[in-house]
Motif scaffolding. Structure first.
Motif, PDB file in Angstrom:
ATOM      1  N   GLU A  17       0.810  -1.207   0.000  1.00 32.30           N
ATOM      2  CA  GLU A  17       0.000   0.000   0.000  1.00 32.30           C
ATOM      3  C   GLU A  17       0.849   1.265   0.000  1.00 32.30           C
ATOM      4  OE1 GLU A  17      -2.576  -0.279   3.301  1.00 32.30           O
ATOM      5  OE2 GLU A  17      -3.701  -1.998   2.541  1.00 32.30           O
ATOM      6  N   ARG A  18       2.142   1.103   0.217  1.00 32.78           N
ATOM      7  CA  ARG A  18       2.988   2.283   0.272  1.00 32.78           C
ATOM      8  C   ARG A  18       4.380   1.918  -0.232  1.00 32.78           C
ATOM      9  NH1 ARG A  18       4.103   2.927   6.773  1.00 32.78           N
ATOM     10  NH2 ARG A  18       4.957   0.829   7.109  1.00 32.78           N
ATOM     11  N   PRO A  19       5.185   2.909  -0.595  1.00 38.35           N
ATOM     12  CA  PRO A  19       6.537   2.610  -1.085  1.00 38.35           C
ATOM     13  C   PRO A  19       7.311   1.804  -0.069  1.00 38.35           C
ATOM     14  CG  PRO A  19       5.975   4.890  -1.513  1.00 38.35           C
ATOM     15  CD  PRO A  19       4.882   4.340  -0.643  1.00 38.35           C
ATOM     16  N   GLU A  20       8.072   0.818  -0.574  1.00 36.14           N
ATOM     17  CA  GLU A  20       8.880  -0.019   0.298  1.00 36.14           C
ATOM     18  C   GLU A  20      10.344   0.345   0.139  1.00 36.14           C
ATOM     19  OE1 GLU A  20       6.143  -4.023   0.354  1.00 36.14           O
ATOM     20  OE2 GLU A  20       8.029  -3.998  -0.734  1.00 36.14           O
ATOM     21  N   GLY A  21      11.112   0.110   1.161  1.00 33.17           N
ATOM     22  CA  GLY A  21      12.541   0.358   1.087  1.00 33.17           C
ATOM     23  C   GLY A  21      12.980   1.264   2.212  1.00 33.17           C
ATOM     24  N   VAL A  51      18.249  -6.565   0.885  1.00 36.86           N
ATOM     25  CA  VAL A  51      18.408  -6.723  -0.562  1.00 36.86           C
ATOM     26  C   VAL A  51      17.087  -7.205  -1.159  1.00 36.86           C
ATOM     27  CG1 VAL A  51      19.658  -7.902  -2.413  1.00 36.86           C
ATOM     28  CG2 VAL A  51      20.853  -7.291  -0.293  1.00 36.86           C
ATOM     29  N   THR A  52      16.665  -6.566  -2.241  1.00 37.39           N
ATOM     30  CA  THR A  52      15.455  -6.962  -2.954  1.00 37.39           C
ATOM     31  C   THR A  52      15.786  -7.181  -4.418  1.00 37.39           C
ATOM     32  OG1 THR A  52      14.042  -5.675  -1.466  1.00 37.39           O
ATOM     33  CG2 THR A  52      13.095  -6.328  -3.591  1.00 37.39           C
ATOM     34  N   VAL A 266      12.207   2.551  -7.808  1.00 41.86           N
ATOM     35  CA  VAL A 266      11.729   2.000  -9.078  1.00 41.86           C
ATOM     36  C   VAL A 266      10.248   1.693  -8.943  1.00 41.86           C
ATOM     37  CG1 VAL A 266      13.957   1.060  -9.757  1.00 41.86           C
ATOM     38  CG2 VAL A 266      12.380  -0.366  -8.446  1.00 41.86           C
ATOM     39  N   GLU A 267       9.541   1.892 -10.030  1.00 41.26           N
ATOM     40  CA  GLU A 267       8.129   1.516 -10.074  1.00 41.26           C
ATOM     41  C   GLU A 267       8.030   0.138 -10.698  1.00 41.26           C
ATOM     42  OE1 GLU A 267       4.602   3.020 -12.764  1.00 41.26           O
ATOM     43  OE2 GLU A 267       4.938   4.450 -11.120  1.00 41.26           O
ATOM     44  N   VAL A 281       9.279   0.669  -5.127  1.00 47.22           N
ATOM     45  CA  VAL A 281      10.274   0.101  -4.229  1.00 47.22           C
ATOM     46  C   VAL A 281      11.438   1.083  -4.133  1.00 47.22           C
ATOM     47  CG1 VAL A 281      11.819  -1.835  -3.770  1.00 47.22           C
ATOM     48  CG2 VAL A 281       9.616  -2.250  -4.875  1.00 47.22           C
ATOM     49  N   GLU A 282      11.707   1.557  -2.941  1.00 42.80           N
ATOM     50  CA  GLU A 282      12.786   2.508  -2.716  1.00 42.80           C
ATOM     51  C   GLU A 282      14.072   1.782  -2.349  1.00 42.80           C
ATOM     52  OE1 GLU A 282      11.364   5.057   0.344  1.00 42.80           O
ATOM     53  OE2 GLU A 282      10.126   6.265  -1.016  1.00 42.80           O
TER      54      GLU A 282
END
Length: 506
Positions: A17-21, A51-52, A266-267, A281-282
Protein backbone atom coordinates in the motif's frame (compact mmCIF):
# COMPACT_ATOMS: atom_id res chain seq x y z
CA UNK A 1 6.86 -26.30 -4.56
CA UNK A 2 9.83 -25.92 -2.22
CA UNK A 3 9.72 -23.96 1.02
CA UNK A 4 11.85 -21.23 -0.52
CA UNK A 5 9.50 -20.94 -3.50
CA UNK A 6 6.63 -20.48 -1.06
CA UNK A 7 8.55 -17.71 0.69
CA UNK A 8 9.11 -15.94 -2.62
CA UNK A 9 5.45 -16.26 -3.54
CA UNK A 10 4.21 -15.05 -0.16
CA UNK A 11 6.64 -12.15 -0.19
CA UNK A 12 5.20 -10.93 -3.47
CA UNK A 13 1.56 -11.72 -2.82
CA UNK A 14 1.51 -9.57 0.31
CA UNK A 15 -0.38 -6.34 -0.58
CA UNK A 16 1.70 -3.23 -0.97
CA UNK A 17 0.00 0.00 0.00
CA UNK A 18 2.99 2.28 0.27
CA UNK A 19 6.54 2.61 -1.09
CA UNK A 20 8.88 -0.02 0.30
CA UNK A 21 12.54 0.36 1.09
CA UNK A 22 14.77 2.23 3.42
CA UNK A 23 18.17 3.77 3.61
CA UNK A 24 20.81 1.08 3.44
CA UNK A 25 18.74 -1.13 1.14
CA UNK A 26 19.81 -2.44 -2.26
CA UNK A 27 17.43 -2.95 -5.17
CA UNK A 28 18.59 -5.35 -7.89
CA UNK A 29 16.79 -5.32 -11.24
CA UNK A 30 16.79 -8.75 -12.85
CA UNK A 31 16.97 -12.29 -11.49
CA UNK A 32 19.44 -13.72 -13.98
CA UNK A 33 23.00 -14.88 -13.24
CA UNK A 34 24.26 -11.33 -12.67
CA UNK A 35 21.40 -10.12 -10.48
CA UNK A 36 21.32 -13.22 -8.31
CA UNK A 37 25.09 -13.25 -7.91
CA UNK A 38 25.04 -9.64 -6.73
CA UNK A 39 22.33 -10.46 -4.20
CA UNK A 40 24.13 -13.58 -2.99
CA UNK A 41 27.43 -11.75 -2.63
CA UNK A 42 25.84 -8.88 -0.69
CA UNK A 43 24.08 -11.29 1.66
CA UNK A 44 27.26 -13.25 2.19
CA UNK A 45 29.46 -10.25 2.92
CA UNK A 46 26.90 -8.17 4.86
CA UNK A 47 23.96 -10.26 6.13
CA UNK A 48 22.35 -7.23 7.78
CA UNK A 49 21.91 -5.43 4.48
CA UNK A 50 18.38 -5.41 3.02
CA UNK A 51 18.41 -6.72 -0.56
CA UNK A 52 15.46 -6.96 -2.95
CA UNK A 53 15.70 -8.71 -6.33
CA UNK A 54 13.02 -7.79 -8.87
CA UNK A 55 12.49 -10.33 -11.66
CA UNK A 56 9.98 -9.59 -14.41
CA UNK A 57 9.19 -13.20 -15.30
CA UNK A 58 8.04 -16.21 -13.29
CA UNK A 59 11.47 -17.90 -13.47
CA UNK A 60 14.95 -16.99 -12.32
CA UNK A 61 18.03 -17.45 -14.49
CA UNK A 62 17.21 -15.28 -17.50
CA UNK A 63 18.41 -16.98 -20.65
CA UNK A 64 20.23 -19.46 -18.38
CA UNK A 65 16.95 -20.76 -16.93
CA UNK A 66 15.73 -24.33 -17.39
CA UNK A 67 12.36 -24.78 -19.08
CA UNK A 68 10.18 -27.86 -18.56
CA UNK A 69 7.62 -29.62 -20.74
CA UNK A 70 5.83 -32.81 -19.60
CA UNK A 71 8.74 -33.68 -17.32
CA UNK A 72 11.38 -32.96 -19.97
CA UNK A 73 13.77 -30.25 -18.85
CA UNK A 74 15.77 -28.29 -21.38
CA UNK A 75 18.45 -25.66 -21.58
CA UNK A 76 17.38 -22.93 -23.98
CA UNK A 77 20.89 -21.88 -24.93
CA UNK A 78 23.39 -24.61 -24.12
CA UNK A 79 25.15 -23.33 -20.99
CA UNK A 80 28.52 -24.82 -20.16
CA UNK A 81 29.90 -24.02 -16.74
CA UNK A 82 33.61 -23.43 -17.24
CA UNK A 83 35.82 -20.68 -15.86
CA UNK A 84 39.35 -19.87 -14.85
CA UNK A 85 38.10 -17.35 -12.30
CA UNK A 86 38.59 -19.30 -9.07
CA UNK A 87 36.12 -17.24 -7.05
CA UNK A 88 33.36 -17.87 -9.59
CA UNK A 89 34.17 -21.58 -9.76
CA UNK A 90 34.18 -21.78 -5.96
CA UNK A 91 30.80 -20.07 -5.86
CA UNK A 92 29.27 -22.55 -8.32
CA UNK A 93 30.49 -25.49 -6.23
CA UNK A 94 29.48 -23.80 -2.97
CA UNK A 95 25.88 -23.42 -4.13
CA UNK A 96 25.35 -26.47 -6.35
CA UNK A 97 27.50 -28.99 -4.44
CA UNK A 98 27.03 -32.61 -5.49
CA UNK A 99 24.43 -31.62 -8.06
CA UNK A 100 27.23 -30.12 -10.16
CA UNK A 101 28.22 -32.77 -12.71
CA UNK A 102 31.42 -33.09 -14.74
CA UNK A 103 30.36 -33.80 -18.33
CA UNK A 104 32.37 -34.84 -21.41
CA UNK A 105 32.11 -32.54 -24.39
CA UNK A 106 31.37 -33.77 -27.89
CA UNK A 107 30.36 -31.39 -30.64
CA UNK A 108 30.45 -31.29 -34.42
CA UNK A 109 29.89 -28.95 -37.34
CA UNK A 110 27.53 -29.87 -40.17
CA UNK A 111 28.55 -28.32 -43.49
CA UNK A 112 28.06 -29.37 -47.10
CA UNK A 113 26.30 -32.59 -46.09
CA UNK A 114 29.21 -33.70 -43.89
CA UNK A 115 30.00 -33.69 -40.19
CA UNK A 116 33.30 -32.30 -38.88
CA UNK A 117 34.59 -32.85 -35.36
CA UNK A 118 34.82 -29.67 -33.30
CA UNK A 119 37.29 -28.91 -31.73
CA UNK A 120 39.42 -29.55 -34.76
CA UNK A 121 40.94 -33.01 -35.19
CA UNK A 122 43.31 -32.77 -38.14
CA UNK A 123 42.90 -36.32 -39.45
CA UNK A 124 39.12 -36.13 -39.24
CA UNK A 125 39.15 -32.76 -41.02
CA UNK A 126 41.54 -34.03 -43.70
CA UNK A 127 39.45 -37.13 -44.31
CA UNK A 128 36.18 -35.16 -44.38
CA UNK A 129 37.14 -32.11 -46.40
CA UNK A 130 39.68 -33.87 -48.64
CA UNK A 131 43.38 -33.37 -49.35
CA UNK A 132 42.85 -30.89 -52.20
CA UNK A 133 40.71 -28.49 -50.15
CA UNK A 134 43.02 -28.89 -47.14
CA UNK A 135 45.95 -27.67 -49.25
CA UNK A 136 43.89 -24.68 -50.42
CA UNK A 137 43.03 -23.82 -46.82
CA UNK A 138 46.70 -24.03 -45.83
CA UNK A 139 47.78 -21.81 -48.74
CA UNK A 140 45.06 -19.30 -47.91
CA UNK A 141 46.22 -19.22 -44.30
CA UNK A 142 49.81 -18.52 -45.38
CA UNK A 143 48.62 -15.77 -47.71
CA UNK A 144 46.76 -13.95 -44.96
CA UNK A 145 49.67 -14.34 -42.57
CA UNK A 146 51.96 -12.67 -45.10
CA UNK A 147 49.51 -9.98 -46.18
CA UNK A 148 46.89 -9.54 -43.48
CA UNK A 149 44.20 -6.88 -43.40
CA UNK A 150 46.01 -3.75 -42.14
CA UNK A 151 43.06 -2.92 -39.88
CA UNK A 152 40.64 -5.15 -38.02
CA UNK A 153 37.41 -3.22 -37.74
CA UNK A 154 34.99 -6.05 -38.43
CA UNK A 155 34.57 -9.75 -37.77
CA UNK A 156 35.48 -10.77 -41.31
CA UNK A 157 38.84 -9.00 -41.18
CA UNK A 158 39.60 -10.35 -37.72
CA UNK A 159 38.93 -13.98 -38.65
CA UNK A 160 40.68 -13.88 -42.02
CA UNK A 161 43.84 -12.55 -40.41
CA UNK A 162 43.92 -15.54 -38.05
CA UNK A 163 42.44 -18.37 -40.12
CA UNK A 164 42.73 -17.32 -43.75
CA UNK A 165 40.04 -16.49 -46.27
CA UNK A 166 39.28 -20.05 -47.30
CA UNK A 167 38.58 -21.30 -43.78
CA UNK A 168 36.57 -18.15 -43.08
CA UNK A 169 34.30 -18.94 -46.03
CA UNK A 170 33.88 -22.56 -44.98
CA UNK A 171 33.45 -22.43 -41.23
CA UNK A 172 32.81 -18.87 -40.08
CA UNK A 173 30.79 -16.84 -42.56
CA UNK A 174 27.66 -18.96 -43.02
CA UNK A 175 27.07 -19.81 -39.38
CA UNK A 176 27.90 -16.33 -38.08
CA UNK A 177 25.52 -14.68 -40.54
CA UNK A 178 22.84 -17.22 -39.65
CA UNK A 179 23.23 -16.32 -35.97
CA UNK A 180 23.31 -12.54 -36.36
CA UNK A 181 21.27 -11.96 -39.51
CA UNK A 182 23.75 -9.41 -40.88
CA UNK A 183 26.90 -9.71 -43.03
CA UNK A 184 30.15 -10.48 -41.22
CA UNK A 185 31.57 -7.19 -42.47
CA UNK A 186 28.92 -5.38 -40.39
CA UNK A 187 29.79 -7.20 -37.15
CA UNK A 188 32.42 -5.36 -35.13
CA UNK A 189 35.72 -7.08 -34.39
CA UNK A 190 34.98 -6.43 -30.70
CA UNK A 191 32.72 -9.49 -30.72
CA UNK A 192 35.57 -11.79 -31.80
CA UNK A 193 37.92 -10.10 -29.36
CA UNK A 194 35.56 -10.92 -26.53
CA UNK A 195 34.42 -14.41 -27.58
CA UNK A 196 37.39 -16.06 -29.31
CA UNK A 197 40.28 -13.72 -28.56
CA UNK A 198 42.98 -16.32 -27.96
CA UNK A 199 41.97 -18.75 -30.71
CA UNK A 200 43.82 -19.08 -34.03
CA UNK A 201 44.38 -21.81 -36.63
CA UNK A 202 47.86 -22.47 -35.31
CA UNK A 203 46.61 -22.78 -31.73
CA UNK A 204 43.69 -24.99 -32.77
CA UNK A 205 45.98 -27.39 -34.64
CA UNK A 206 48.48 -27.53 -31.78
CA UNK A 207 45.64 -28.16 -29.36
CA UNK A 208 44.39 -31.05 -31.49
CA UNK A 209 47.79 -32.77 -31.32
CA UNK A 210 48.77 -31.91 -27.74
CA UNK A 211 45.31 -31.96 -26.07
CA UNK A 212 46.29 -28.72 -24.32
CA UNK A 213 44.56 -25.38 -24.85
CA UNK A 214 43.65 -22.17 -23.07
CA UNK A 215 40.62 -21.32 -25.19
CA UNK A 216 37.13 -21.79 -23.79
CA UNK A 217 36.02 -22.74 -27.32
CA UNK A 218 38.12 -25.92 -27.22
CA UNK A 219 37.60 -27.40 -23.77
CA UNK A 220 36.95 -31.15 -23.67
CA UNK A 221 34.78 -31.29 -20.53
CA UNK A 222 32.70 -28.91 -18.46
CA UNK A 223 30.55 -28.69 -15.37
CA UNK A 224 26.76 -28.78 -15.59
CA UNK A 225 23.95 -28.80 -12.98
CA UNK A 226 22.14 -32.14 -12.92
CA UNK A 227 18.76 -30.62 -13.81
CA UNK A 228 20.02 -27.92 -16.16
CA UNK A 229 21.44 -24.42 -15.68
CA UNK A 230 18.25 -23.13 -14.10
CA UNK A 231 18.88 -25.49 -11.19
CA UNK A 232 21.94 -23.42 -10.30
CA UNK A 233 19.99 -20.16 -10.28
CA UNK A 234 17.05 -21.68 -8.41
CA UNK A 235 19.52 -22.77 -5.73
CA UNK A 236 21.02 -19.25 -5.66
CA UNK A 237 17.50 -17.86 -5.20
CA UNK A 238 16.76 -20.29 -2.37
CA UNK A 239 19.98 -19.39 -0.55
CA UNK A 240 19.18 -15.68 -0.90
CA UNK A 241 15.67 -16.14 0.49
CA UNK A 242 16.92 -18.36 3.33
CA UNK A 243 19.11 -15.45 4.44
CA UNK A 244 16.00 -13.29 4.81
CA UNK A 245 16.40 -11.33 1.59
CA UNK A 246 13.64 -10.89 -0.98
CA UNK A 247 13.28 -12.24 -4.51
CA UNK A 248 10.11 -10.92 -6.15
CA UNK A 249 8.87 -12.77 -9.23
CA UNK A 250 6.56 -11.36 -11.93
CA UNK A 251 7.86 -7.92 -10.94
CA UNK A 252 8.72 -5.88 -14.01
CA UNK A 253 10.51 -2.58 -13.47
CA UNK A 254 8.73 -0.03 -15.68
CA UNK A 255 9.97 3.28 -14.28
CA UNK A 256 13.20 4.38 -12.60
CA UNK A 257 12.80 7.50 -10.48
CA UNK A 258 15.88 9.71 -10.37
CA UNK A 259 17.10 13.28 -10.09
CA UNK A 260 19.84 12.97 -12.70
CA UNK A 261 22.49 12.07 -10.14
CA UNK A 262 20.86 9.45 -7.91
CA UNK A 263 18.13 6.87 -8.31
CA UNK A 264 15.60 7.00 -5.49
CA UNK A 265 13.14 4.24 -6.37
CA UNK A 266 11.73 2.00 -9.08
CA UNK A 267 8.13 1.52 -10.07
CA UNK A 268 7.23 -2.14 -10.43
CA UNK A 269 4.39 -3.63 -12.44
CA UNK A 270 2.99 -6.83 -11.01
CA UNK A 271 2.52 -9.08 -14.05
CA UNK A 272 1.33 -12.25 -12.37
CA UNK A 273 -2.28 -11.19 -11.87
CA UNK A 274 -5.23 -10.63 -14.19
CA UNK A 275 -5.22 -6.89 -13.52
CA UNK A 276 -1.61 -5.70 -13.28
CA UNK A 277 -0.93 -3.18 -10.55
CA UNK A 278 2.12 -1.16 -9.68
CA UNK A 279 4.03 -0.39 -6.54
CA UNK A 280 7.15 1.61 -5.76
CA UNK A 281 10.27 0.10 -4.23
CA UNK A 282 12.79 2.51 -2.72
CA UNK A 283 16.47 1.92 -2.10
CA UNK A 284 19.78 3.57 -1.42
CA UNK A 285 21.75 1.53 -4.01
CA UNK A 286 20.65 0.05 -7.34
CA UNK A 287 22.14 -2.66 -9.53
CA UNK A 288 20.57 -3.23 -12.94
CA UNK A 289 20.89 -6.18 -15.29
CA UNK A 290 17.88 -5.19 -17.42
CA UNK A 291 18.64 -4.49 -21.10
CA UNK A 292 20.45 -1.18 -21.36
CA UNK A 293 17.99 0.17 -23.92
CA UNK A 294 15.08 -0.57 -21.59
CA UNK A 295 16.86 1.04 -18.66
CA UNK A 296 17.25 4.28 -20.59
CA UNK A 297 13.62 4.19 -21.71
CA UNK A 298 12.44 3.67 -18.10
CA UNK A 299 14.16 6.74 -16.65
CA UNK A 300 11.90 9.36 -15.05
CA UNK A 301 12.72 12.17 -15.54
CA UNK A 302 13.90 11.11 -18.99
CA UNK A 303 17.51 10.70 -19.96
CA UNK A 304 19.05 13.42 -22.16
CA UNK A 305 17.99 13.31 -25.82
CA UNK A 306 21.46 12.20 -26.96
CA UNK A 307 21.35 9.26 -24.57
CA UNK A 308 17.85 8.26 -25.64
CA UNK A 309 18.90 8.36 -29.29
CA UNK A 310 21.97 6.28 -28.49
CA UNK A 311 19.83 3.71 -26.69
CA UNK A 312 17.65 3.26 -29.76
CA UNK A 313 20.78 2.28 -31.73
CA UNK A 314 21.35 -0.73 -29.47
CA UNK A 315 20.02 -3.85 -31.15
CA UNK A 316 19.42 -7.40 -29.95
CA UNK A 317 19.16 -10.77 -31.66
CA UNK A 318 16.31 -13.00 -30.60
CA UNK A 319 15.97 -16.73 -30.96
CA UNK A 320 13.58 -19.60 -30.46
CA UNK A 321 14.09 -23.23 -29.60
CA UNK A 322 11.91 -26.06 -30.84
CA UNK A 323 12.16 -29.05 -28.52
CA UNK A 324 11.38 -32.36 -30.20
CA UNK A 325 10.61 -35.56 -28.28
CA UNK A 326 11.74 -38.70 -30.14
CA UNK A 327 10.46 -42.24 -29.59
CA UNK A 328 13.97 -43.66 -29.14
CA UNK A 329 17.00 -42.84 -27.01
CA UNK A 330 20.32 -41.32 -28.01
CA UNK A 331 19.91 -40.53 -31.73
CA UNK A 332 23.45 -39.08 -31.68
CA UNK A 333 26.19 -38.71 -29.07
CA UNK A 334 26.96 -34.97 -29.38
CA UNK A 335 26.08 -32.44 -26.72
CA UNK A 336 25.45 -30.03 -29.56
CA UNK A 337 25.92 -29.65 -33.32
CA UNK A 338 26.51 -26.41 -35.23
CA UNK A 339 24.64 -26.35 -38.54
CA UNK A 340 26.59 -24.20 -41.01
CA UNK A 341 24.76 -25.28 -44.15
CA UNK A 342 22.45 -22.52 -45.44
CA UNK A 343 20.00 -25.13 -46.72
CA UNK A 344 18.75 -25.60 -43.15
CA UNK A 345 17.46 -22.69 -41.11
CA UNK A 346 18.35 -24.30 -37.78
CA UNK A 347 21.59 -22.93 -36.35
CA UNK A 348 22.42 -25.23 -33.47
CA UNK A 349 21.07 -28.54 -32.19
CA UNK A 350 21.15 -29.67 -28.56
CA UNK A 351 20.96 -33.28 -27.39
CA UNK A 352 19.77 -32.85 -23.83
CA UNK A 353 20.52 -36.33 -22.51
CA UNK A 354 24.18 -35.75 -23.46
CA UNK A 355 24.18 -32.68 -21.20
CA UNK A 356 22.64 -34.57 -18.29
CA UNK A 357 20.74 -37.87 -18.29
CA UNK A 358 18.29 -36.44 -15.76
CA UNK A 359 16.98 -33.86 -18.24
CA UNK A 360 15.11 -36.69 -20.00
CA UNK A 361 12.59 -38.51 -17.76
CA UNK A 362 11.99 -41.54 -20.00
CA UNK A 363 14.95 -43.83 -20.82
CA UNK A 364 13.41 -44.97 -24.10
CA UNK A 365 13.01 -41.47 -25.49
CA UNK A 366 15.19 -38.48 -26.32
CA UNK A 367 14.82 -34.72 -26.25
CA UNK A 368 16.41 -32.61 -28.99
CA UNK A 369 16.55 -28.79 -29.06
CA UNK A 370 16.51 -27.12 -32.49
CA UNK A 371 17.68 -23.50 -32.13
CA UNK A 372 16.65 -20.86 -34.66
CA UNK A 373 18.13 -17.36 -34.59
CA UNK A 374 15.73 -14.65 -35.73
CA UNK A 375 14.23 -11.26 -34.89
CA UNK A 376 11.03 -10.46 -33.07
CA UNK A 377 8.29 -9.90 -35.62
CA UNK A 378 10.01 -11.90 -38.36
CA UNK A 379 8.23 -14.60 -40.34
CA UNK A 380 9.96 -17.31 -38.34
CA UNK A 381 9.23 -15.70 -34.98
CA UNK A 382 5.55 -15.22 -35.80
CA UNK A 383 5.03 -18.75 -37.14
CA UNK A 384 2.66 -20.86 -35.06
CA UNK A 385 4.09 -23.65 -32.95
CA UNK A 386 2.74 -26.44 -35.15
CA UNK A 387 4.53 -25.00 -38.17
CA UNK A 388 7.80 -24.63 -36.24
CA UNK A 389 7.62 -28.19 -34.92
CA UNK A 390 7.02 -29.45 -38.46
CA UNK A 391 9.96 -27.39 -39.79
CA UNK A 392 12.30 -28.63 -37.05
CA UNK A 393 11.21 -32.22 -37.60
CA UNK A 394 11.85 -31.98 -41.34
CA UNK A 395 15.30 -30.46 -40.85
CA UNK A 396 16.32 -33.01 -38.21
CA UNK A 397 15.44 -35.76 -40.67
CA UNK A 398 17.25 -33.99 -43.55
CA UNK A 399 20.41 -33.95 -41.45
CA UNK A 400 20.12 -37.69 -40.89
CA UNK A 401 19.84 -37.23 -37.13
CA UNK A 402 16.37 -38.80 -36.77
CA UNK A 403 14.51 -41.40 -38.72
CA UNK A 404 11.19 -40.37 -40.34
CA UNK A 405 8.25 -40.63 -37.99
CA UNK A 406 10.31 -40.75 -34.81
CA UNK A 407 9.19 -37.33 -33.50
CA UNK A 408 6.21 -37.88 -31.20
CA UNK A 409 5.82 -34.49 -29.51
CA UNK A 410 7.29 -31.00 -29.35
CA UNK A 411 7.10 -27.53 -27.86
CA UNK A 412 8.44 -24.05 -28.65
CA UNK A 413 10.09 -21.40 -26.46
CA UNK A 414 10.76 -17.88 -27.80
CA UNK A 415 13.50 -15.77 -26.22
CA UNK A 416 13.70 -12.03 -26.83
CA UNK A 417 16.96 -10.09 -26.48
CA UNK A 418 19.08 -13.22 -26.30
CA UNK A 419 22.22 -11.60 -27.70
CA UNK A 420 23.39 -7.96 -27.79
CA UNK A 421 24.37 -7.08 -31.36
CA UNK A 422 27.83 -5.67 -32.10
CA UNK A 423 26.98 -3.75 -35.27
CA UNK A 424 28.43 -0.55 -36.70
CA UNK A 425 26.44 1.70 -34.40
CA UNK A 426 26.80 -0.05 -31.09
CA UNK A 427 30.23 1.21 -29.98
CA UNK A 428 29.45 4.93 -30.19
CA UNK A 429 25.99 4.38 -28.71
CA UNK A 430 27.38 2.39 -25.79
CA UNK A 431 30.03 5.01 -25.06
CA UNK A 432 27.35 7.71 -24.87
CA UNK A 433 25.18 5.68 -22.51
CA UNK A 434 28.08 4.56 -20.36
CA UNK A 435 29.28 8.14 -19.81
CA UNK A 436 25.79 9.11 -18.70
CA UNK A 437 25.35 6.12 -16.34
CA UNK A 438 28.67 6.84 -14.69
CA UNK A 439 27.22 10.19 -13.63
CA UNK A 440 24.89 8.40 -11.19
CA UNK A 441 26.20 7.94 -7.68
CA UNK A 442 24.18 4.86 -6.78
CA UNK A 443 23.45 2.99 -10.03
CA UNK A 444 25.59 0.19 -11.46
CA UNK A 445 24.89 -1.99 -14.49
CA UNK A 446 26.02 -5.63 -14.72
CA UNK A 447 25.64 -8.70 -16.89
CA UNK A 448 25.19 -9.38 -20.60
CA UNK A 449 22.25 -7.15 -21.48
CA UNK A 450 22.85 -4.83 -18.56
CA UNK A 451 26.17 -3.78 -20.13
CA UNK A 452 25.34 -4.72 -23.73
CA UNK A 453 28.34 -7.03 -23.77
CA UNK A 454 28.18 -10.57 -25.13
CA UNK A 455 29.77 -12.27 -22.14
CA UNK A 456 29.57 -15.68 -20.54
CA UNK A 457 27.98 -16.51 -17.20
CA UNK A 458 31.26 -16.24 -15.32
CA UNK A 459 31.91 -12.78 -16.74
CA UNK A 460 28.39 -11.67 -15.80
CA UNK A 461 28.93 -13.05 -12.32
CA UNK A 462 32.28 -11.31 -11.97
CA UNK A 463 30.80 -7.89 -12.80
CA UNK A 464 28.05 -8.58 -10.25
CA UNK A 465 30.50 -9.63 -7.53
CA UNK A 466 32.49 -6.44 -8.06
CA UNK A 467 29.34 -4.31 -8.09
CA UNK A 468 28.37 -5.79 -4.71
CA UNK A 469 31.82 -5.03 -3.33
CA UNK A 470 31.59 -1.47 -4.63
CA UNK A 471 28.47 -1.01 -2.51
CA UNK A 472 30.39 -2.33 0.49
CA UNK A 473 33.16 0.24 0.10
CA UNK A 474 35.54 -1.04 -2.56
CA UNK A 475 36.08 0.66 -5.89
CA UNK A 476 36.10 -1.28 -9.16
CA UNK A 477 35.49 -0.19 -12.72
CA UNK A 478 32.99 -2.78 -13.95
CA UNK A 479 33.55 -1.77 -17.56
CA UNK A 480 37.19 -2.71 -17.20
CA UNK A 481 36.33 -6.33 -16.46
CA UNK A 482 37.54 -8.21 -19.52
CA UNK A 483 36.73 -11.86 -20.14
CA UNK A 484 40.24 -12.87 -21.15
CA UNK A 485 41.91 -10.87 -18.41
CA UNK A 486 39.65 -12.47 -15.86
CA UNK A 487 40.57 -15.91 -17.21
CA UNK A 488 44.32 -15.37 -16.92
CA UNK A 489 44.71 -13.18 -13.85
CA UNK A 490 43.64 -13.68 -10.28
CA UNK A 491 40.33 -12.21 -9.26
CA UNK A 492 41.20 -8.78 -7.95
CA UNK A 493 39.55 -6.75 -5.21
CA UNK A 494 40.32 -3.66 -3.24
CA UNK A 495 41.61 -1.33 -5.97
CA UNK A 496 40.51 2.06 -7.14
CA UNK A 497 38.48 2.76 -10.25
CA UNK A 498 40.70 2.74 -13.27
CA UNK A 499 43.68 1.40 -11.36
CA UNK A 500 44.99 -2.17 -10.94
CA UNK A 501 43.55 -3.74 -7.83
CA UNK A 502 45.57 -5.62 -5.25
CA UNK A 503 45.05 -9.37 -5.33
CA UNK A 504 43.52 -10.74 -2.14
CA UNK A 505 42.55 -14.19 -0.99
CA UNK A 506 39.44 -14.83 1.09
Amino acid sequence: MTDSEEQVSVAWDAPTERPEGSSGSVVIIGGGPAGLTAAYELGKLNPALKVTVLEGSNQVGGIARTEEYKGYRFDIGGHRFFTKVKEVDDLWHEVCGEEFLLRPRMSRIYYRSKFYDYPLRPFNALRTIGAYETVRIALSYVKWQVRPHPIEENFEQWVMNRFGGRLFQHFFRTYTEKVWGIPCAEIRADWAEQRIKNLSLKKAVLSAFTAKNDSTSLIEEFRYPRLGPGMMWEMFRDRIVERGQTVRMNSEVVRILNDGKKVSAVEVRENGKAHPSTCVVEGSEFISSMPLRDLVRAMDPSAPESVKKAAEHLKYRDFLIVVLILDHADPFADNWIYVHSPEQRVGRIQNFRAWSPDLVPEPGKSSIGMEYFCDTGSELWDSDDAHLIALATKELEELGLARPGSVVDGTVIRQEKAYPVYDRDYRAALAEIRAWIEGFENLQVVGRNGMHRYNNQDHSMLTAMLAARNILGESHDLWDVNVERSYHEEFQVGGQRGEPAKAERQ
